[in-house]
Design a protein around this motif. Structure first.
Motif: not given
Length: 500
Positions: A22-33, A131-135
C-alpha cells in the motif's frame, strides 16, 4: 480486560507486507511521472494481487469483450486511481479474517473504515490533491482497532459503538473504563506491530487529540483529513450530534468554506462508487446523509453487504505471502540471534532496544531493564565441561523467555550474562516478571551422571517511570548490572530492584 486486549493484539500475525505494498502505491500517486508500467511491476510481484486484478478486469462489471491477459492491460482498463485505491484498500480485510469475524461483522467495520478513508481523501483534495492517497490511508486505518476491541467484548462494545448519546470523546472514556485503553491507543499498538510509517502511526494514535496531532503531523492537510475522518460515526447506525457539529466547524474553516451536507453527500457518492467497483455494480444500502438527517433518532437499516471481493483478495494474499514472510524473518533472525540460546545476540539486542527506547520516549511509556547472570556458572563450567554449561544456559534461557510478554525482548550480552527489556509495563508487572523468571529457573535442575545440578539467576531490575526523555541503553545496562551484583553479593538467586 486490558490484558485480554493486549493478548489479542499480540496474537495477531497479520503480515506487514500487505501494508508495504500500500505504501508503494501511495508513493506512485505522488509521482506525476508514474506510468501504468510502474503499477504493473508492483502488482506483478504479488501473484495473488495479479490474479484478483485480472479477474476483476475480466468480470461482467468491467464489460470488456476481449479477454484481459496482462496486468498492464488491466491497469489501463481500470485506471491508475482505481488501481491505487484497490491496492491500498487491499490491506484491511485480512485483519478481520484473523479475528474470526463473521461476514456481517466484518462488513460493519469495513463500512466505517471506508467512509472515513473517503472523507479524509476528499478533505485533503480540497487543498492538495497530491496528498489525497496519504489521507486515504490515514482514514482507512484510523479506526482499525475497533474490530479488535469488538472481538474481545462483542456485546458490551457493540452497545458502546451504537449508543448515539456518546460523542467521540465520551466513547474514548467509556473504552478506557472497559478495556484500560481507548481505540486510539490500541490502534497505535497495532500500527506499530504492522510496521506502518510514523506518519500513519501518529495519525492513528492522535486522531482524537488535535493538540498532539498538530505537534506530530507536520502537514496541515493530512491533519485536517484525519480530523474530518475522526468526526464521522464509529457505527453504521449512530452519529452523535456533537461530532457532526465538530465536522461542520472544521469544514467551515476550509478555504473556501464547505457546507456539511454537501461534504457528506460527496463522501456518500464516492463511497457508493467504490462499493460498486468492489462489488461488480451493486449499490450499498447504507447512507451517510441519512445518519446526518437522523442525528436525533436511531437508524433502522442494517448494514449491507460490503466489499466481499476485497475481503477474499486479502485473505488469499495473506496466505500467499506467509511463506515469503517466514523466509525473510528467518534470514533476519540468523543475523541477530544467539545461536546457542535463540535469543537476540548483542548486536541484535542493541539495535532493537534503541528502537523500543525511541518509541517509549515518543509516546511517554515506562521502561524496565532486567540484567541476569547465572550463579556459580564458571565453577560449573570448569567442573563439568562446556557441553553441560551450554545445556544449562539453553535450559535457563528457554524457561525465562517463555515467561515474557510478546512485546518484551531478551538478549545475550556474552557468557552467562543476559538482559530483558520491557516497555509500557507497570512497576508491579515488571517486578512480578523478574520474580517469576528467577523463581522458575531456581526450581529447575540439570541431570549429569546421576546428579541433579541446581541452576539460579541473580537479577538486577531497573524500572524507569513513564517519561518523554530518551534513555541511553548503555547507561541503563550499567545501572542494572550494578543492581545484579548487589543481588549476587546478598546470596544470589534473588532480584535487586531500583526505581527512577
Amino acid at each position: 480486560m486490558h490484558q485480554q486486549l493486549q493478548a489479542r493484539i499480540d496474537s495477531l500475525s497479520y503480515l506487514p507486507t500487505a501494508a508495504a505494498v500500500a505504501m508503494k502505491f501511495v508513493e506512485l500517486g505522488q509521482n506525476p511521472d508514474a506510468e501504468p508500467g510502474d503499477y504493473a511491476r508492483i502488482i506483478g510481484a504479488d501473484s495473488s494481487l495479479t490474479t484478483k486484478l485480472l479477474a476483476l478486469a475480466n468480470s461482467s462489471w468491467a464489460g470488456v469483450r476481449n479477454r484481459v491477459t496482462t496486468v498492464k492491460m488491466a491497469v489501463h482498463l481500470l485506471g491508475l486511481g482505481t488501481v491505487r485505491t484497490l491496492a491500498i484498500s487491499y490491506c484491511l480485510s485480512g485483519l478481520h479474517n484473523e479475528l474470526h469475524l463473521s461476514q456481517a461483522e466484518s462488513q460493519i467495520f469495513w463500512q466505517i473504515s471506508l467512509w472515513k478513508a473517503v472523507a479524509a481523501r476528499i478533505c485533503a483534495s480540497l487543498t492538495d490533491p497530491k496528498r489525497a492517497d496519504e489521507a486515504y490511508v490515514a482514514g482507512l486505518f484510523q479506526d482499525f482497532a475497533l474490530s479488535v476491541m469488538y472481538s474481545v467484548a462483542r456485546d458490551r462494545y457493540l452497545c458502546l459503538l451504537q449508543d448515539r448519546a456518546l460523542s467521540a470523546a465520551a466513547l474514548l472514556a467509556a473504552e478506557r473504563e472497559c478495556f484500560g485503553v481507548d481505540h486510539a491507543d490500541a490502534g497505535r499498538a497495532i500500527a506499530l506491530k504492522l510496521e506502518l510509517p510514523e506518519l500513519f502511526v501518529d495519525a492513528i494514535a492522535f486522531h482524537h487529540d488535535p493538540k498532539r496531532l498538530s505537534e506530530l503531523v507536520a502537514n496541515p492537510i493530512l491533519r485536517e483529513g484525519a480530523s474530518a475522518a475522526a468526526s464521522l460515526p464509529h457505527a453504521c447506525n449512530a452519529w452523535n450530534r456533537e461530532d457532526s457539529d465538530a465536522l461542520a466547524a472544521l469544514l467551515a474553516r476550509c478555504t473556501p468554506p464547505v457546507e456539511l451536507a454537501d461534504f457528506v453527500s460527496k463522501v456518500q457518492t464516492e463511497f457508493t462508487q467504490l462499493f460498486s467497483f468492489f462489488n461488480e455494480g451493486k449499490v450499498p444500502e447504507g447512507k451517510l446523509p441519512d445518519l446526518l438527517a437522523a442525528t436525533a433518532r436511531e437508524a433502522a437499516d442494517n448494514t449491507t453487504r460490503l466489499v466481499g471481493t476485497v475481503t477474499d483478495m486479502v485473505r488469499e494474499a495473506a496466505e500467499a505471502g506467509a511463506q515469503l514472510h517466514r523466509r525473510m524473518t528467518s534470514l533476519e533472525s540468523e543475523a541477530t540471534s544467539d545461536q546457542l540460546t535463540g535469543v537476540l545476540n548483542r548486536n541484535g539486542f542493541t539495535t532493537r532496544s534503541k528502537e523500543l527506547l525511541a518509541k517509549a520516549a515518543r509516546y511517554g511509556t515506562s521502561i524496565a531493564v532486567c540484567y541476569l547472570d547465572l550463579d556459580h556458572f564458571k565453577q560449573l563450567n570448569d567442573t563439568y565441561g562446556h557441553a553441560l554449561g551450554d545445556a544449562v544456559l539453553r535450559s535457563a534461557v528457554s524457561a525465562s523467555h517463555s515467561l515474557l510478554p510478546q512485546q518484551a525482548i531478551m538478549g545475550r550480552l556474552g557468557g552467562d550474562e543476559f538482559v530483558i527489556l520491557l516497555t509500557g509495563c507497570s512497576q508491579e508487572s515488571a517486578r512480578d516478571i523478574a520474580d517469576k523468571v528467577v523463581s522458575t529457573v531456581s526450581g529447575q535442575t540439570v541431570a549429569h551422571d546421576g546428579q541433579q545440578l541446581h541452576v539460579a539467576w541473580s537479577a538486577g531490575l531497573l524500572y524507569i517511570r513513564p517519561t518523554s526523555e530518551l534513555q541511553d541503553i548503555d547507561q541503563l545496562l550499567k545501572a542494572a548490572d550494578q543492581l545484579m551484583y548487589v543481588a549476587k553479593r546478598r546470596s544470589g538467586n534473588a532480584v535487586e530492584m531500583a526505581v527512577r
